[in-house]
Design an enzyme around this catalytic site. Structure first.
Site, mmCIF file in Angstrom:
data_model
loop_
_atom_site.group_PDB
_atom_site.id
_atom_site.type_symbol
_atom_site.label_atom_id
_atom_site.label_comp_id
_atom_site.label_asym_id
_atom_site.label_seq_id
_atom_site.Cartn_x
_atom_site.Cartn_y
_atom_site.Cartn_z
ATOM 1 N N LYS A 5 0.839 -1.354 -0.023
ATOM 2 C CA LYS A 5 0.009 0.118 -0.010
ATOM 3 C C LYS A 5 0.981 1.117 0.004
ATOM 4 O O LYS A 5 0.752 2.258 -0.834
ATOM 5 C CB LYS A 5 -0.830 -0.123 1.161
ATOM 6 N N ARG A 77 -3.542 9.785 3.986
ATOM 7 C CA ARG A 77 -2.231 10.467 4.198
ATOM 8 C C ARG A 77 -1.564 10.701 2.800
ATOM 9 O O ARG A 77 -0.805 11.690 2.770
ATOM 10 C CB ARG A 77 -1.840 9.814 5.246
ATOM 11 N N ASP A 101 -4.900 11.840 12.610
ATOM 12 C CA ASP A 101 -5.126 10.590 12.476
ATOM 13 C C ASP A 101 -5.827 9.979 13.466
ATOM 14 O O ASP A 101 -5.669 10.458 14.776
ATOM 15 C CB ASP A 101 -3.972 9.760 11.890
ATOM 16 N N ASP A 291 4.192 0.205 11.876
ATOM 17 C CA ASP A 291 3.065 -0.515 11.572
ATOM 18 C C ASP A 291 2.952 -2.018 11.964
ATOM 19 O O ASP A 291 2.009 -2.666 11.513
ATOM 20 C CB ASP A 291 2.937 -0.420 9.836
#
Ligand code: EPU
Length: 402
Positions: A5, A77, A101, A291
């Site tokens: 991604k 983002r 966020d 992440d």
């Protein structure tokens, strides 16, 4: 493994940098690609997504609109990644300021400061940043912190700047290397790719040409299947996973008793009978990425002792801990730290996915929680996961999408 991604979204934005037809392959079928397509279509690109073959055909017909509207920018983002390409190539852009966020404030000061050093001027009005620079010029820029987005925007802007630009303390994530490789294939001149010092020699605004590029595999999706195998004590071949993109994480996994063996076509994972508790710290690449953290916390939640997880990128990124608590996990947070005391077993419950990565971690927790776990707000997971449910079901998990 589907494409990353955090790579494909930037590669799509890079298609603003040359007129003509681009092809991206190994494109994941995720919601953020749709959002980025909507944004780039609003700017003037034509995009066709062949989801069956993971292929994006992007045509840049020229004559673009230099406006990125709030309705689209606020959704992802990565929309900020149109700033460097448009400002560098056209000398002007108006882009809505991205908001915060779910896991905290996400400023863009490093993007703007670097561009100012290259001669850009900014005004902020009605929630939009207007950026101008008749012609950017090269500069020696040192980032306060190796920001992924700032590094990317400065590289793409510098491609069209007059003269040479050096970015010191640059981010080194594999997704940045992927972007640089595509830019070089388009005709850009970039040295130091993958290091902390990147040098770019500017080219004329119409000097780049379109290209065909395969997106690198998604290391966070790969880590998710490794974690799923580890927590269930299973043996799984994660096809297409690149161990060199997740070296530090794999070392920590090894410390936890998880065997991850590189194969010619991916990694073979063997989960242990009982996971060992360890301490983990998140850092920019090559450190353990933030992440991965919800996955690590989830594994430690059923570990054999106490593990401390320290977050160094987003202080607010511990919201999902309360959701794991609903599954019976014993976790206390204090500022940047989470103290995870392993419990013998989790117990199924309804939980909410607060963001992409935490959502996937809750699904992984659900694989071993006794009884039924229902994860809601799965639209967050859809932003970054290409058929998580189908892939886990194909491995034998009792999981359905309702
Ligand atoms: N920061 C600033 N000022 C800036 C830029 C960043 O203070 O001008 C701070 C941020 O607030 C944050 C830290 O620096 O605390 C790191 O931010 P960075 O710029 O490196 O992150 P990003 O480019 O906004 C990308 C990924 C994130 C990933 C981070 C860190 C994309 C679209 N997003 O964000 O991915 O967590 O790098 O590796 O590439 C996700 O995929 O779920 C995700 C959140």
């Amino acid at each position: 493994m589907p494409g990353a991604k955090n790579s494909v979204l930037k590669l799509m934005a890079a298609c603003l940098m040359a007129d003509g037809d681009f092809t991206l392959t190994n494109v994941p079928d995720i919601a953020d690609v749709v959002t980025m397509s909507d944004l780039l279509s609003a700017i003037g690109l034509r995009i066709d997504h062949d989801t069956a073959h993971g292929k994006l055909t992007i045509t840049n017909p020229g004559g673009l609109s230099l406006v990125a509207p709030y309705e689209l920018v606020e959704r992802i983002r990565a929309s900020i990644n149109v700033l460097g390409p448009l400002l560098g190539r056209f000398g002007e852009v108006r882009i809505a300021l991205p908001g915060g966020d779910d896991f905290g404030s996400r400023p863009i000061d490093m993007h703007l400061n670097g561009l100012m050093q290259m001669g850009a001027e900014f005004t902020i009005r009605h929630g939009d940043v207007h950026a101008f620079a008749e012609q950017l010029h090269g500069a020696d820029i040192t980032l306060d912190f190796p920001s992924v987005g700032a590094t990317e925007n400065l590289i793409t802007a510098a491609v069209f700047a007059k003269g040479a630009t050096t970015i010191d303390n640059a981010a080194r994530e594999p997704e940045i290397v992927d972007l640089c490789n595509m830019l070089v294939a388009m005709g850009a001149s970039i040295e130091g790719i993958g290091s902390t010092t990147i040098s770019i020699h500017g080219v004329e605004r119409n000097a780049l040409r379109p290209t065909t590029h395969a997106v690198i595999p998604d290391r966070v999706q790969a880590a998710t299947y490794i974690a799923a195998a580890a927590i269930t004590g299973s043996e799984v071949l994660v096809r297409g996973a690149l161990p060199e993109h997740m070296e530090m994480l794999l070392r920590r996994f090894d410390d936890m008793g998880i065997t991850v063996e590189p194969q010619h076509n991916g990694v073979l994972v063997v989960g242990p009978e009982k996971l060992k508790s360890i301490d983990v710290v998140t850092l920019p690449f090559p450190g353990v990425a933030t992440d991965y953290k919800p996955l690590v916390v989830t594994l430690l939640a059923v570990g054999d002792g106490v593990g401390i997880v320290t977050e160094n990128l987003y202080p607010g990124r511990f919201r999902y801990v309360d959701e794991l608590g609903r599954l019976g996990a014993n976790i206390r947070t204090d500022g940047h730290h989470a103290v995870v005391r392993g419990v013998p077993r989790l117990s199924g419950a309804p939980v909410r996915a607060p963001d992409i990565r935490a959502g996937a971690a809750l699904v992984v927790a659900g694989l071993v929680a006794e009884g039924e776990t229902v994860v809601s707000d799965v639209h967050h997971i859809d932003r970054g996961y290409d058929d998580l449910v189908g892939r886990l079901a194909s491995l034998g998990a009792d999981i359905t999408r309702v």
